[in-house]
Design an enzyme around this catalytic site. Structure first.
Site, mmCIF file in Angstrom:
data_model
loop_
_atom_site.group_PDB
_atom_site.id
_atom_site.type_symbol
_atom_site.label_atom_id
_atom_site.label_comp_id
_atom_site.label_asym_id
_atom_site.label_seq_id
_atom_site.Cartn_x
_atom_site.Cartn_y
_atom_site.Cartn_z
ATOM 1 N N ARG A 163 0.816 -1.231 0.000
ATOM 2 C CA ARG A 163 0.000 0.000 0.000
ATOM 3 C C ARG A 163 0.844 1.273 0.000
ATOM 4 O O ARG A 163 0.394 2.344 0.385
ATOM 5 C CB ARG A 163 -0.970 0.037 1.181
ATOM 6 N N LYS A 199 8.625 22.945 -13.656
ATOM 7 C CA LYS A 199 7.733 21.817 -13.378
ATOM 8 C C LYS A 199 7.391 21.766 -11.890
ATOM 9 O O LYS A 199 6.230 21.546 -11.518
ATOM 10 C CB LYS A 199 8.358 20.498 -13.835
ATOM 11 N N ARG A 250 -1.583 22.236 -14.234
ATOM 12 C CA ARG A 250 -0.629 21.189 -14.612
ATOM 13 C C ARG A 250 -0.813 20.768 -16.067
ATOM 14 O O ARG A 250 0.117 20.305 -16.714
ATOM 15 C CB ARG A 250 -0.736 19.980 -13.670
ATOM 16 N N ASN A 306 1.233 19.693 -20.785
ATOM 17 C CA ASN A 306 0.867 18.848 -21.920
ATOM 18 C C ASN A 306 0.924 19.600 -23.241
ATOM 19 O O ASN A 306 0.398 19.123 -24.252
ATOM 20 C CB ASN A 306 -0.535 18.265 -21.722
HETATM 21 N N1 GLY Z 1 4.450 15.069 -18.104
HETATM 22 C C1 GLY Z 1 3.384 15.892 -17.709
HETATM 23 C C2 GLY Z 1 3.141 15.920 -16.231
HETATM 24 O O1 GLY Z 1 3.934 15.416 -15.467
HETATM 25 O O2 GLY Z 1 2.153 16.444 -15.814
#
Ligand code: GLY
Length: 375
Positions: A122, A228, A242, A246
């Site tokens: 888990r 990121k 997020r 893309n």
């Molecule tokens: N590769 C796109 C993301 O990690 O959201």
């Protein structure tokens, strides 16, 4: 020089360490996370051949034992049979709740090992040691883990954040130029989606970086990971922002499906072509200037990358066929496709209001530039 970034996710926050020589000092980096001096490493046969001895030595330096399983390289490994093998091997190795699984490889290994860690007992913690540029700037950060289904890529998985990411730019030296440039497709994506100044930096420094300049590689990985990390901290599970990550991916996923997820088109190559197409559609919709898509293509061409459907060998479906393949994308909501469009280089946004006719026109023109009939 090692750079450190933090992915700010509360009690699941973690560091991304970027620099040269991190595999050799993996023991010192990982030791503070360990309850006992032993880790289980999932890798692939190619990475194992090149770098597993360095990792073993780096861990042994601080007295950490390592057991390892090397899976076959390639996208085919992101499937139930290899996943089952990995999870059962981890159980055979008696990996416990407080242990650490290490994902040592490119995106395939990172995604599979992260998913294995997510479901094992888990959930156990894992450390990403990404060995491809694509994995260093994208897939190792942000906690998307999973495997592919016959119905499509990444359709089975979980969000499970790593406890640490070690991006050793030294290992990028063993990548083929094609694999390096495919990863560079994701680097360019960051400039295009949210940082025009970074895109300009890449226009100036991309060729040196591709030729092996280490400080520039560190800087490119750092700036990509920083963007990121910021986006993931704002929107971990992709309810909004997020999705910007893309950019180019809706086109890319259709092209990957059309080329059978084969060597005809690597993921990062599809992202680069997809970004160029996204800017082309944005320009046709009057959202950005006509110069933007030309500038995107120009930079990709200077880097020796694929920029257009004309650069994909072999047959492709016609525009309707490609649009059908886009409809299989995970990003379809209530039957509507979500696109990432741009107002300028560095200013992307998410929308589900793109006219299908414009997408079809752009794809039809791109297919005509191939000079062969679509099938
Ligand atoms: N590769 C796109 C993301 O990690 O959201």
């Amino acid at each position: 020089m090692i750079e450190t970034l933090r992915v700010e996710l509360g009690d699941r926050a973690y560091d991304i360490r970027i620099g040269e020589g991190l595999v050799a000092r993996a023991g010192a980096e990982i030791a503070p996370l360990l309850a006992r001096p032993r880790v289980a490493v999932l890798t692939d046969e190619t990475v194992a051949e090149l770098h597993l001895d360095s990792l073993r030595a780096g861990l042994a330096d601080t007295g950490i034992d390592m057991v390892s399983l090397a899976l076959p390289p390639g996208e085919g490994t992101k499937s139930w049979p290899h996943f089952t093998r990995a999870v059962e091997w981890l159980l055979d190795q008696k990996i416990e709740r407080r242990d650490i699984v290490v994902a040592f490889g490119g995106g395939v290994i990172g995604d599979l090992a992260g998913f294995a860690a997510a479901v094992l007992r888990r959930g156990v913690r894992f450390v990403q040691i990404p060995t491809s540029l694509l994995a260093q700037v994208d897939s190792s950060v942000g906690g998307k883990t999973g495997i592919n289904a016959p119905q499509g890529k990444n359709l089975i998985g979980a969000f499970h954040q790593p406890s640490l990411v070690l991006a050793d730019v030294g290992v990028l030296g063993t990548l083929t130029p094609r694999d390096f440039l495919a990863g560079y497709g994701e680097v360019v994506k960051y400039g295009l989606l949210g940082d025009a100044e970074f895109f300009e930096w890449l226009e100036r420094n991309g060729p040196a970086l591709a030729a092996g300049d280490v400080p520039k590689r560190v800087e490119a990985v750092r700036r990509s990971c920083q963007m990121k990390a910021d986006i993931v901290a704002r929107d971990e599970t992709e309810q909004g922002d997020r999705a910007l990550l893309n950019l180019g991916h809706t086109f890319c996923h259709a092209l990957e499906a059309a080329t059978g997820y084969s060597d005809r088109l690597l993921h990062g190559e599809g992202v680069a072509i997809g970004c160029a197409l996204a800017f082309e559609v944005s320009a046709r919709l009057g959202l950005c200037s006509q110069e933007s898509p030309s500038r995107v293509r120009e930079h990709l061409k200077t880097m020796g990358m694929k920029t257009d459907l004309a650069d994909i060998e072999g047959n492709l479906p016609d525009a309707d066929g490609l649009i059908d393949l886009m409809g299989q994308d995970k990003k379809v909501v209530d039957g509507r496709l979500t696109f990432i469009m741009a107002r300028a280089i560095g200013e992307a946004f998410v929308t589900d209001k793109v006219e299908g006719a414009v997408v079809k026109d752009v794809l039809t023109d791109a297919l005509l530039r191939r000079g062969v009939d679509p099938v």
